[in-house]
Design an enzyme around this catalytic site. Structure first.
Site, PDB file in Angstrom:
ATOM      1  N   ASN A   7       0.872  -1.168   0.000  1.00  0.00           N
ATOM      2  CA  ASN A   7       0.000   0.000   0.000  1.00  0.00           C
ATOM      3  C   ASN A   7       0.912   1.222   0.000  1.00  0.00           C
ATOM      4  O   ASN A   7       1.536   1.551   1.013  1.00  0.00           O
ATOM      5  CB  ASN A   7      -0.909  -0.009   1.238  1.00  0.00           C
ATOM      6  CG  ASN A   7      -1.841   1.200   1.279  1.00  0.00           C
ATOM      7  OD1 ASN A   7      -1.462   2.310   0.929  1.00  0.00           O
ATOM      8  ND2 ASN A   7      -3.067   0.975   1.732  1.00  0.00           N
ATOM      9  N   ASP A 147      -4.222  -4.868   0.783  1.00  0.00           N
ATOM     10  CA  ASP A 147      -4.570  -4.289   2.075  1.00  0.00           C
ATOM     11  C   ASP A 147      -6.002  -4.703   2.377  1.00  0.00           C
ATOM     12  O   ASP A 147      -6.948  -4.164   1.800  1.00  0.00           O
ATOM     13  CB  ASP A 147      -4.415  -2.767   2.013  1.00  0.00           C
ATOM     14  CG  ASP A 147      -4.783  -2.079   3.312  1.00  0.00           C
ATOM     15  OD1 ASP A 147      -5.252  -2.758   4.244  1.00  0.00           O
ATOM     16  OD2 ASP A 147      -4.609  -0.846   3.387  1.00  0.00           O
ATOM     17  N   ASN A 149      -7.445  -4.436   5.343  1.00  0.00           N
ATOM     18  CA  ASN A 149      -8.017  -3.631   6.410  1.00  0.00           C
ATOM     19  C   ASN A 149      -8.721  -4.482   7.464  1.00  0.00           C
ATOM     20  O   ASN A 149      -9.820  -4.155   7.922  1.00  0.00           O
ATOM     21  CB  ASN A 149      -8.967  -2.570   5.836  1.00  0.00           C
ATOM     22  CG  ASN A 149      -8.246  -1.262   5.553  1.00  0.00           C
ATOM     23  OD1 ASN A 149      -7.428  -0.808   6.333  1.00  0.00           O
ATOM     24  ND2 ASN A 149      -8.545  -0.653   4.407  1.00  0.00           N
TER      25      ASN A 149
END
Length: 269
Positions: A7, A147, A149
């Site tokens: 990222n 990513d 999250n």
């Protein structure tokens, strides 16, 4: 083969960091997230000058994903998850590269919770789970990288008691990640580092990197055919300490050309 996810938190603003890392680490295939650049502002020439082909799915100011390769042509197979024809957010790109299907993703953050952003995250996660099932059922060599999250367990977050109400650590989100992995995916980093405190993200505030107060939210999931070829998985932590760097560090795996040989058991007496 070395496959990485990173990222970059703004591909143009942090281009010197990205190029330095590409030159030093020499990954073969890279999934990038959070480009924060419209389609026509991706730094294609600078990346190609290092020997990488690229495809990308940009979005002005927000989101954006890309796949880079220095080991052969990139054959794009999908841009966006199924069921999201009206979804304006650029969060998924998929391509065949060197005999592997690569799904590069940037799962929504979901904060504040509760609220529309959290509901969007859960819906997006369900679409990912549904699509991932079709990839597993097809028996293909697949990597889902990006990513996510989500911190899957308490081991993946500094002081988990402080994150119980956050959208990255909510029970619904961790349960969705568990359902995804249970389809047959291998969490490469955690598989090779069981029980270890390892992070991939450190906030810019409160000296989080210096205190190692981080999160593990960047993951590489391998389908069964590729899990047999996994030989290494690491985080380039030092990159997080570079000047004007992303708040994430690159994560990478190494795949053998063939499945790892299994030791033969001696004959029973």
């Amino acid at each position: 083969m070395k496959v990485a996810t990173y990222n970059v938190n703004g591909v143009n603003g942090r281009l010197p960091v990205l190029l330095r890392w590409l030159e030093e680490a020499e990954p073969d295939i890279v999934c990038l997230q959070e480009l924060k650049a419209p389609q026509d502002r991706f730094p294609e020439k600078a990346i190609r000058d290092l020997g990488y082909d690229a495809i990308w799915h940009g979005q002005k100011s927000w989101n954006g994903v890309a796949i880079l390769s220095r080991v052969g042509a990139i054959h794009e197979t999908r841009r966006g998850l199924p069921g999201g024809e009206d979804d304006p957010q650029s969060r998924y790109i998929e391509a065949a590269v060197a005999g592997i299907l690569i799904g590069g993703l940037y799962l929504p953050n979901g904060n504040p919770k509760p609220g529309p952003k959290f509901e969007y995250k859960l819906r997006w996660f369900e679409r990912l789970i549904e699509h991932a099932r079709t990839l597993i059922d097809a028996g293909l060599p697949v990597i889902l990288a990006g990513d996510f999250n989500v911190m899957p367990t308490d081991l993946d977050v500094y002081k988990p008691e402080r994150w119980r109400d956050d959208a990255l650590f909510a029970p619904e989100v961790r349960e969705a990640y568990a359902r995804l992995v249970d389809q047959g995916w291998t969490d490469a980093l955690r598989t090779l580092h069981p029980g270890e405190t390892i992070y991939t993200f450190w906030d810019y505030f409160r000296n989080a990197f210096g205190r190692n107060a981080g999160l593990r939210i960047d993951h590489l999931l391998l389908s069964p055919k590729l899990a047999e070829r996994l030989v290494d998985a690491q985080i380039d932590v030092a990159v997080r300490g570079w000047d004007k760097t992303s708040d994430h560090a690159p994560v990478w795996i190494e795949l053998a050309d063939k499945p790892k040989s299994r030791r033969k058991m001696p004959p029973q007496a």
